[in-house]
Motif scaffolding. Structure first.
Motif, PDB file in Angstrom:
ATOM      1  N   ARG A 131     -50.963 -30.914  82.528  1.00  0.00           N
ATOM      2  CA  ARG A 131     -52.389 -30.765  82.237  1.00  0.00           C
ATOM      3  C   ARG A 131     -53.006 -29.858  83.290  1.00  0.00           C
ATOM      4  NH1 ARG A 131     -56.889 -34.724  80.440  1.00  0.00           N
ATOM      5  NH2 ARG A 131     -58.692 -34.083  81.685  1.00  0.00           N
ATOM      6  N   ILE A 132     -53.812 -28.889  82.849  1.00  0.00           N
ATOM      7  CA  ILE A 132     -54.519 -27.989  83.757  1.00  0.00           C
ATOM      8  C   ILE A 132     -55.999 -28.335  83.708  1.00  0.00           C
ATOM      9  CG2 ILE A 132     -55.143 -25.596  84.244  1.00  0.00           C
ATOM     10  CD1 ILE A 132     -52.462 -24.738  83.203  1.00  0.00           C
ATOM     11  N   GLU A 133     -56.544 -28.689  84.828  1.00  0.00           N
ATOM     12  CA  GLU A 133     -57.922 -29.140  84.904  1.00  0.00           C
ATOM     13  C   GLU A 133     -58.910 -27.976  84.971  1.00  0.00           C
ATOM     14  OE1 GLU A 133     -58.870 -32.152  84.575  1.00  0.00           O
ATOM     15  OE2 GLU A 133     -56.971 -33.250  84.816  1.00  0.00           O
ATOM     16  N   GLY A 134     -60.082 -28.194  84.363  1.00  0.00           N
ATOM     17  CA  GLY A 134     -61.184 -27.247  84.493  1.00  0.00           C
ATOM     18  C   GLY A 134     -60.931 -25.895  83.869  1.00  0.00           C
ATOM     19  N   CYS A 135     -60.123 -25.857  82.845  1.00  0.00           N
ATOM     20  CA  CYS A 135     -59.742 -24.579  82.218  1.00  0.00           C
ATOM     21  C   CYS A 135     -59.939 -24.679  80.714  1.00  0.00           C
ATOM     22  CB  CYS A 135     -58.286 -24.270  82.555  1.00  0.00           C
ATOM     23  SG  CYS A 135     -57.686 -22.691  81.903  1.00  0.00           S
ATOM     24  N   GLY A 136     -60.424 -23.609  80.113  1.00  0.00           N
ATOM     25  CA  GLY A 136     -60.649 -23.575  78.679  1.00  0.00           C
ATOM     26  C   GLY A 136     -59.386 -23.257  77.891  1.00  0.00           C
ATOM     27  N   HIS A 137     -59.581 -22.888  76.639  1.00  0.00           N
ATOM     28  CA  HIS A 137     -58.473 -22.710  75.702  1.00  0.00           C
ATOM     29  C   HIS A 137     -57.525 -21.588  76.106  1.00  0.00           C
ATOM     30  CE1 HIS A 137     -56.343 -22.620  71.895  1.00  0.00           C
ATOM     31  NE2 HIS A 137     -56.677 -21.355  71.713  1.00  0.00           N
ATOM     32  N   TRP A 138     -58.072 -20.469  76.607  1.00  0.00           N
ATOM     33  CA  TRP A 138     -57.238 -19.308  76.923  1.00  0.00           C
ATOM     34  C   TRP A 138     -56.759 -19.406  78.373  1.00  0.00           C
ATOM     35  CZ3 TRP A 138     -61.014 -18.778  73.157  1.00  0.00           C
ATOM     36  CH2 TRP A 138     -60.565 -18.252  71.938  1.00  0.00           C
ATOM     37  N   ILE A 139     -55.758 -20.233  78.583  1.00  0.00           N
ATOM     38  CA  ILE A 139     -55.252 -20.475  79.934  1.00  0.00           C
ATOM     39  C   ILE A 139     -54.705 -19.189  80.545  1.00  0.00           C
ATOM     40  CG2 ILE A 139     -53.639 -21.837  81.325  1.00  0.00           C
ATOM     41  CD1 ILE A 139     -53.666 -23.935  79.089  1.00  0.00           C
ATOM     42  N   GLN A 140     -54.050 -18.367  79.736  1.00  0.00           N
ATOM     43  CA  GLN A 140     -53.444 -17.144  80.256  1.00  0.00           C
ATOM     44  C   GLN A 140     -54.494 -16.135  80.717  1.00  0.00           C
ATOM     45  OE1 GLN A 140     -53.973 -17.956  77.074  1.00  0.00           O
ATOM     46  NE2 GLN A 140     -52.808 -16.643  75.712  1.00  0.00           N
ATOM     47  N   LEU A 141     -55.756 -16.326  80.348  1.00  0.00           N
ATOM     48  CA  LEU A 141     -56.836 -15.480  80.831  1.00  0.00           C
ATOM     49  C   LEU A 141     -57.573 -16.121  82.003  1.00  0.00           C
ATOM     50  CD1 LEU A 141     -58.370 -14.310  77.424  1.00  0.00           C
ATOM     51  CD2 LEU A 141     -56.793 -13.051  78.890  1.00  0.00           C
ATOM     52  N   GLU A 142     -57.758 -17.424  81.954  1.00  0.00           N
ATOM     53  CA  GLU A 142     -58.519 -18.120  82.996  1.00  0.00           C
ATOM     54  C   GLU A 142     -57.662 -18.493  84.207  1.00  0.00           C
ATOM     55  OE1 GLU A 142     -61.154 -21.266  81.696  1.00  0.00           O
ATOM     56  OE2 GLU A 142     -61.121 -20.483  79.648  1.00  0.00           O
ATOM     57  N   GLN A 143     -56.421 -18.876  83.952  1.00  0.00           N
ATOM     58  CA  GLN A 143     -55.521 -19.286  85.036  1.00  0.00           C
ATOM     59  C   GLN A 143     -54.140 -18.626  84.840  1.00  0.00           C
ATOM     60  OE1 GLN A 143     -56.318 -21.010  87.674  1.00  0.00           O
ATOM     61  NE2 GLN A 143     -58.376 -21.607  87.047  1.00  0.00           N
ATOM     62  N   PRO A 144     -54.091 -17.300  84.818  1.00  0.00           N
ATOM     63  CA  PRO A 144     -52.823 -16.622  84.510  1.00  0.00           C
ATOM     64  C   PRO A 144     -51.728 -16.881  85.530  1.00  0.00           C
ATOM     65  CG  PRO A 144     -54.455 -15.037  85.281  1.00  0.00           C
ATOM     66  CD  PRO A 144     -55.186 -16.328  85.055  1.00  0.00           C
ATOM     67  N   GLU A 145     -52.080 -16.922  86.805  1.00  0.00           N
ATOM     68  CA  GLU A 145     -51.055 -17.119  87.821  1.00  0.00           C
ATOM     69  C   GLU A 145     -50.483 -18.538  87.750  1.00  0.00           C
ATOM     70  OE1 GLU A 145     -48.467 -15.953  90.819  1.00  0.00           O
ATOM     71  OE2 GLU A 145     -49.781 -14.779  89.498  1.00  0.00           O
ATOM     72  N   GLN A 146     -51.342 -19.525  87.539  1.00  0.00           N
ATOM     73  CA  GLN A 146     -50.855 -20.900  87.449  1.00  0.00           C
ATOM     74  C   GLN A 146     -49.929 -21.075  86.251  1.00  0.00           C
ATOM     75  OE1 GLN A 146     -53.918 -23.912  87.421  1.00  0.00           O
ATOM     76  NE2 GLN A 146     -52.452 -25.596  87.366  1.00  0.00           N
ATOM     77  N   LEU A 147     -50.328 -20.523  85.105  1.00  0.00           N
ATOM     78  CA  LEU A 147     -49.481 -20.641  83.917  1.00  0.00           C
ATOM     79  C   LEU A 147     -48.172 -19.891  84.103  1.00  0.00           C
ATOM     80  CD1 LEU A 147     -49.049 -21.652  81.065  1.00  0.00           C
ATOM     81  CD2 LEU A 147     -50.328 -19.664  80.211  1.00  0.00           C
ATOM     82  N   ALA A 148     -48.237 -18.706  84.688  1.00  0.00           N
ATOM     83  CA  ALA A 148     -47.016 -17.928  84.912  1.00  0.00           C
ATOM     84  C   ALA A 148     -46.058 -18.664  85.837  1.00  0.00           C
ATOM     85  CB  ALA A 148     -47.369 -16.555  85.491  1.00  0.00           C
ATOM     86  N   GLN A 149     -46.579 -19.264  86.893  1.00  0.00           N
ATOM     87  CA  GLN A 149     -45.709 -19.980  87.827  1.00  0.00           C
ATOM     88  C   GLN A 149     -45.110 -21.229  87.187  1.00  0.00           C
ATOM     89  OE1 GLN A 149     -44.611 -18.943  90.565  1.00  0.00           O
ATOM     90  NE2 GLN A 149     -46.010 -17.362  91.285  1.00  0.00           N
ATOM     91  N   LEU A 150     -45.877 -21.919  86.362  1.00  0.00           N
ATOM     92  CA  LEU A 150     -45.333 -23.061  85.632  1.00  0.00           C
ATOM     93  C   LEU A 150     -44.170 -22.626  84.749  1.00  0.00           C
ATOM     94  CD1 LEU A 150     -48.594 -24.920  84.531  1.00  0.00           C
ATOM     95  CD2 LEU A 150     -46.817 -25.833  86.039  1.00  0.00           C
ATOM     96  N   ALA A 151     -44.358 -21.519  84.044  1.00  0.00           N
ATOM     97  CA  ALA A 151     -43.310 -21.016  83.161  1.00  0.00           C
ATOM     98  C   ALA A 151     -42.081 -20.584  83.953  1.00  0.00           C
ATOM     99  CB  ALA A 151     -43.846 -19.857  82.325  1.00  0.00           C
ATOM    100  N   VAL A 152     -42.305 -19.877  85.056  1.00  0.00           N
ATOM    101  CA  VAL A 152     -41.181 -19.410  85.871  1.00  0.00           C
ATOM    102  C   VAL A 152     -40.356 -20.586  86.366  1.00  0.00           C
ATOM    103  CG1 VAL A 152     -40.579 -18.339  88.079  1.00  0.00           C
ATOM    104  CG2 VAL A 152     -42.208 -17.210  86.549  1.00  0.00           C
ATOM    105  N   ARG A 153     -41.018 -21.623  86.872  1.00  0.00           N
ATOM    106  CA  ARG A 153     -40.281 -22.782  87.377  1.00  0.00           C
ATOM    107  C   ARG A 153     -39.510 -23.486  86.273  1.00  0.00           C
ATOM    108  NH1 ARG A 153     -44.985 -23.444  90.690  1.00  0.00           N
ATOM    109  NH2 ARG A 153     -45.871 -24.978  89.257  1.00  0.00           N
ATOM    110  N   TRP A 154     -40.131 -23.610  85.114  1.00  0.00           N
ATOM    111  CA  TRP A 154     -39.458 -24.284  83.995  1.00  0.00           C
ATOM    112  C   TRP A 154     -38.227 -23.506  83.541  1.00  0.00           C
ATOM    113  CZ3 TRP A 154     -39.778 -29.052  82.320  1.00  0.00           C
ATOM    114  CH2 TRP A 154     -39.195 -29.385  81.090  1.00  0.00           C
TER     115      TRP A 154
END
Length: 292
Positions: free
Chosen positions: A251-274
């Motif tokens: 779960r990503i807190e304080g972020c709207g529907h377009w996570i890749q626009l609002e929190q691109p680095e966090q989403l990218a790092q989550l994907a990289v680790r997975w």
């Protein structure tokens, strides 16, 4: 290797009778990105440098009806099985036969789930963003269907919906006056493009809600954001019941529907680790120890 997409990374590819705009850059494990409504492959722009720097071969394309890819006129061309079949065809055209890492958002997430179900040999690990497993979405309660998802029923109203979204300013009010909203409105204002995008909803509503969907057998990370206006947390949480392999929910807190626009680095790092944990190289080449 460049850590940002270059002009030479974009190409037009013929597949299944259509011309697709495709981004293909980098080396290593192929990572396929699938966008949703009302976007194009450009929605991944802020994430792509991190993914390239982490050692992935990043592949994205404008899905049928979107961006610079062809938009068939007939509504049946947007049935989910037709859309899903585009992905392996494009991978084949790029000479990619090995299983890929797969990341999808919104409708792209729904297509990613379906791709993992229909072509399990093509997917080695999945990150599903915002939209959960089709069965989980289909059995989500009234909060999803009539609360956050009522717009899906509104999208069924042919012509009237197009008039409201374009002529009456509905799409502008929905997306807001942002760079993302401006780009989407420009693309959807081209003749036939909004109808093509809405046909994804019109052709697949019954199957999404009532269809028979199996279990996904690849390691899957589900990501949902707390301020998502269109999707409930429950439909993502429940998705773990339909994954037989490793499953994790983020779960990503304080972020709207377009996570890749609002929190691109966090989403990218989550994907990289997975993907580093659950994907394997086809050769002896090791992934870098750190992203970025």
């Amino acid at each position: 290797m460049s850590k940002t997409p270059t002009e030479s990374a974009f190409k037009m590819i013929q597949a299944r009778g259509l011309t697709f705009r495709v981004l293909d850059q980098g080396e290593g494990i192929p990572l396929l990105l699938l966008h949703g409504f009302p976007d194009s492959l450009d929605v991944w722009q802020a994430m792509t440098p991190t993914l390239l720097a982490a050692g992935f071969r990043v592949i994205a394309y404008d899905q049928r009806g979107y961006g610079e890819t062809d938009a068939p006129v007939d509504s049946a061309s947007y049935r989910i099985d037709e859309i899903v079949a585009d992905a392996p065809a494009i991978l084949d055209a790029l000479g990619i036969q090995q299983p890929v890492c797969l990341l999808g958002h919104d409708w792209g997430s729904a297509i990613a789930w379906a791709l993992a179900l229909q072509h399990p040999e093509r997917v080695q690990a999945l990150v599903a963003v915002s939209v959960g497993h089709p069965k989980s979405y289909g059995r989500a309660g009234l909060k999803q269907k009539l609360g956050k998802g009522l717009y899906v029923l509104w999208f069924q109203l042919r012509s009237l919906c197009e008039w409201y979204l374009l002529r009456a300013g509905g799409l502008r009010r929905w997306l807001g006056k942002t760079e993302h909203g401006d780009r989407a409105l420009q693309q959807m204002s081209r003749p036939g493009r909004l109808t093509a995008a809405l046909n994804w909803y019109r052709e697949n509503l019954r199957k999404a809600v009532f269809g028979e969907w199996g279990q996904v057998h690849c390691p899957t990370l589900g990501v949902w954001s707390s301020e998502d206006a269109y999707l409930t947390e429950e439909q993502m949480l429940d998705s773990g019941n339909f994954v037989t392999s490793a499953w994790h929910y983020q779960r990503i807190e304080g972020c709207g529907h377009w996570i890749q626009l609002e929190q691109p680095e966090q989403l990218a790092q989550l994907a990289v680790r997975w993907f580093r944990e659950y994907a394997s190289q086809p050769t002896d080449t090791a992934l870098p120890s750190e992203a970025g």
